[in-house]
Design an enzyme around this catalytic site. Structure first.
Site, mmCIF file in Angstrom:
data_model
loop_
_atom_site.group_PDB
_atom_site.id
_atom_site.type_symbol
_atom_site.label_atom_id
_atom_site.label_comp_id
_atom_site.label_asym_id
_atom_site.label_seq_id
_atom_site.Cartn_x
_atom_site.Cartn_y
_atom_site.Cartn_z
ATOM 1 N N HIS A 306 0.362 -1.217 0.155
ATOM 2 C CA HIS A 306 0.438 0.156 -0.021
ATOM 3 C C HIS A 306 0.511 1.184 0.128
ATOM 4 O O HIS A 306 0.732 1.954 -1.094
ATOM 5 C CB HIS A 306 -1.244 0.450 1.485
ATOM 6 C CG HIS A 306 -2.044 1.470 1.082
ATOM 7 N ND1 HIS A 306 -3.142 1.480 0.546
ATOM 8 C CD2 HIS A 306 -1.943 2.289 1.741
ATOM 9 C CE1 HIS A 306 -3.585 3.046 0.742
ATOM 10 N NE2 HIS A 306 -3.188 2.803 1.747
ATOM 11 N N GLU A 317 2.841 -0.313 7.790
ATOM 12 C CA GLU A 317 3.037 -1.723 6.732
ATOM 13 C C GLU A 317 3.971 -2.160 7.084
ATOM 14 O O GLU A 317 4.009 -3.821 7.125
ATOM 15 C CB GLU A 317 2.552 -1.511 6.361
ATOM 16 C CG GLU A 317 1.984 -2.487 4.188
ATOM 17 C CD GLU A 317 2.249 -2.060 3.065
ATOM 18 O OE1 GLU A 317 1.713 -2.696 2.164
ATOM 19 O OE2 GLU A 317 2.079 -1.046 2.748
ATOM 20 N N LYS A 335 2.966 3.519 -5.714
ATOM 21 C CA LYS A 335 1.763 5.432 -6.003
ATOM 22 C C LYS A 335 2.867 6.163 -6.529
ATOM 23 O O LYS A 335 2.027 7.265 -6.614
ATOM 24 C CB LYS A 335 1.119 5.379 -4.685
ATOM 25 C CG LYS A 335 0.906 4.487 -4.171
ATOM 26 C CD LYS A 335 -0.253 5.075 -3.170
ATOM 27 C CE LYS A 335 -1.513 3.642 -2.436
ATOM 28 N NZ LYS A 335 -1.408 2.746 -2.300
ATOM 29 N N HIS A 340 -2.137 8.321 -5.622
ATOM 30 C CA HIS A 340 -2.646 7.183 -4.148
ATOM 31 C C HIS A 340 -4.123 7.811 -4.858
ATOM 32 O O HIS A 340 -5.014 9.138 -4.340
ATOM 33 C CB HIS A 340 -2.861 7.811 -2.817
ATOM 34 C CG HIS A 340 -2.959 7.337 -2.094
ATOM 35 N ND1 HIS A 340 -4.432 6.136 -2.786
ATOM 36 C CD2 HIS A 340 -2.823 7.071 -0.627
ATOM 37 C CE1 HIS A 340 -4.692 5.666 -1.378
ATOM 38 N NE2 HIS A 340 -3.757 5.795 -0.105
ATOM 39 N N PHE A 401 -8.819 4.690 5.460
ATOM 40 C CA PHE A 401 -8.644 5.330 6.900
ATOM 41 C C PHE A 401 -9.978 5.255 7.501
ATOM 42 O O PHE A 401 -10.897 4.336 6.820
ATOM 43 C CB PHE A 401 -9.367 7.080 5.959
ATOM 44 C CG PHE A 401 -8.385 8.521 5.863
ATOM 45 C CD1 PHE A 401 -6.494 7.413 6.157
ATOM 46 C CD2 PHE A 401 -8.644 9.420 6.403
ATOM 47 C CE1 PHE A 401 -5.689 8.814 6.032
ATOM 48 C CE2 PHE A 401 -6.783 10.421 6.114
ATOM 49 C CZ PHE A 401 -6.223 9.853 5.674
#
Length: 414
Positions: A306, A317, A335, A340, A401
């Site tokens: 991610h 992570e 990304k 993102h 989130f």
């Protein structure tokens, strides 16, 4: 056929992003290290601390759909319609009266029609409630991407939306696969769409101190796992996949991109924006995906992390990856190339993961010039340049989130 032995394959891919409108364009950008991030052009961002984004370039919805439809759809829905059409074309799947009841749609979005809300709220303040568009609510609600794709394609199978922030499209793909496995549908059009590069969207993320402020060098702003990272860069667009039961795909002679082997989901149960610093929820999701796939950590050849480039997100992570993978596994983040994309990120990154398997080349993590010393030494963060390697099975992580975690595992076609 029982749920346990129904297999789900990917037969179509469609996308619209800051680096183009096809998987091949995405892959070229990833391998070449050509970022689609640049100064914001959709509004005057001169007063913003963060003035950069991964925008879809020169997007004219009327080049893809009738003007009447475009006018009644928020930008995120327009993106979803484009990506869905491209995915169905790639799958060579025609939805007809014969099969439409067995084709469903599940497209996620983290924010939904924020641009529509902004424009109509301004009309409300300046011109009064009677001048607000009757299409306000249908245009801004998250489920309308799935709704409009069904209306335009005729798909009458299961239809819904998922909104779990940056994990939305990964959850959408995982849940769509579960629908196919339990025979609720033979085909699912699934993925995510986002268009949050708006004045309010950027103001909110900036105020939360979530974004990079490296405005003078946009293409180097997103820096996953780098010691100098200072936040993520918002991207927009949509990626949609056609998921299909294996027997159904074989019966019509479909091209197969790969198989979705495993799906895991969990919650951090920690904070509204910050991830668990120990990565417990992320670890649980990865372990659940491995269990669903019937695999061990040693079976994974690559992880598309991610890794948005936020100090806390990358660190959490990294702790989770260390806990799951006792042996070194190549890890990277794409990304910095496409930005993102929030609710569309997971689907886009799954396509990058499928391409990694197809090409046997592991993308490098652009802009990771100085690996953060806090990243455990056992983690093999691929940097500097793409790495040729045999990749058969790979994992893609998506965390949002609110502590929403989704992990997908895929392998190449047999």
């Amino acid at each position: 056929m029982t749920m346990s032995n129904r297999r789900v394959v990917i037969t179509g891919v469609g996308m619209i992003s800051a680096v183009g409108n096809s998987a091949d364009e995405l892959w070229w950008a990833v391998c070449a290290g050509e970022s689609g991030i640049g100064p914001i052009t959709q509004f005057d961002a001169s007063e913003y601390d963060s003035r950069i984004a991964g925008e879809v370039k020169d997007f004219d919805p009327t080049a893809w759909m009738a003007r009447k439809i475009a006018r009644r759809c928020d930008r995120f829905v327009q993106f979803a319609l484009v990506a869905s059409g491209l995915a169905l074309k790639d799958a060579e799947l025609e939805i007809t009266e014969h099969n439409r009841d067995r084709v469903g749609v599940l497209i996620g979005s983290g924010v939904g029609g924020l641009g529509t809300w902004e424009r109509q709220y301004e009309i409300l303040l300046k011109r009064g409630p009677s001048r607000v568009s009757p299409f306000l609510v249908p245009m801004l609600i998250v489920d309308m991407a799935s709704g409009m794709v069904a209306i335009e394609t005729g798909a009458r199978g299961p239809n819904m939306a998922i909104s779990t922030a940056c994990a939305s499209s990964a959850h959408a793909l995982g849940e769509a696969a579960a629908m196919i496995k339990r025979d609720a549908a033979a085909v699912m059009i699934a993925g995510g769409a986002e268009a949050a590069v708006t004045p309010t969207g950027m103001a909110g993320f900036t105020s939360a101190k979530a974004l990079s402020t490296r405005n003078d060098d946009p293409q180097r702003a997103c820096r996953p796992f780098d010691r100098d990272r200072d936040g993520f860069v918002v991207g927009e667009g949509s990626t949609v996949l056609v998921l299909e039961e294996l027997g159904h795909a074989r019966a019509r002679g479909a091209k197969i991109w790969g198989e979705l082997l495993g799906y895991g989901a969990s919650a951090d149960a920690y904070h509204i924006t910050a991830p668990d610093p120990e990565g417990i929820g992320a670890r649980l999701a990865m372990e659940a995906a491995l269990n669903d796939a019937g695999l061990g950590a040693a079976d994974i050849d690559y992880v598309n992390a991610h890794a948005p480039g936020t100090p806390a997100g990358d660190a959490g992570e990294a702790q989770a990856l260390e806990a799951v993978f006792s042996d070194s596994v190549p890890i990277s983040s794409t990304k910095p190339i496409h930005g993102h994309q929030l609710g569309a990120a997971g689907a886009t990154e799954l396509v990058a993961t499928l391409l990694t398997i197809r090409e046997n080349v592991i993308p490098h993590t652009l802009n990771c010039d100085n690996l953060d010393e806090a990243v455990p030494e056992c983690l093999d963060i691929v940097r500097d340049e793409p790495r040729p390697a045999e990749v058969n099975v790979a994992m893609s992580n998506s965390f949002g989130f609110g502590g929403h975690n989704a992990v997908l595992i895929v392998r190449g076609p047999e």
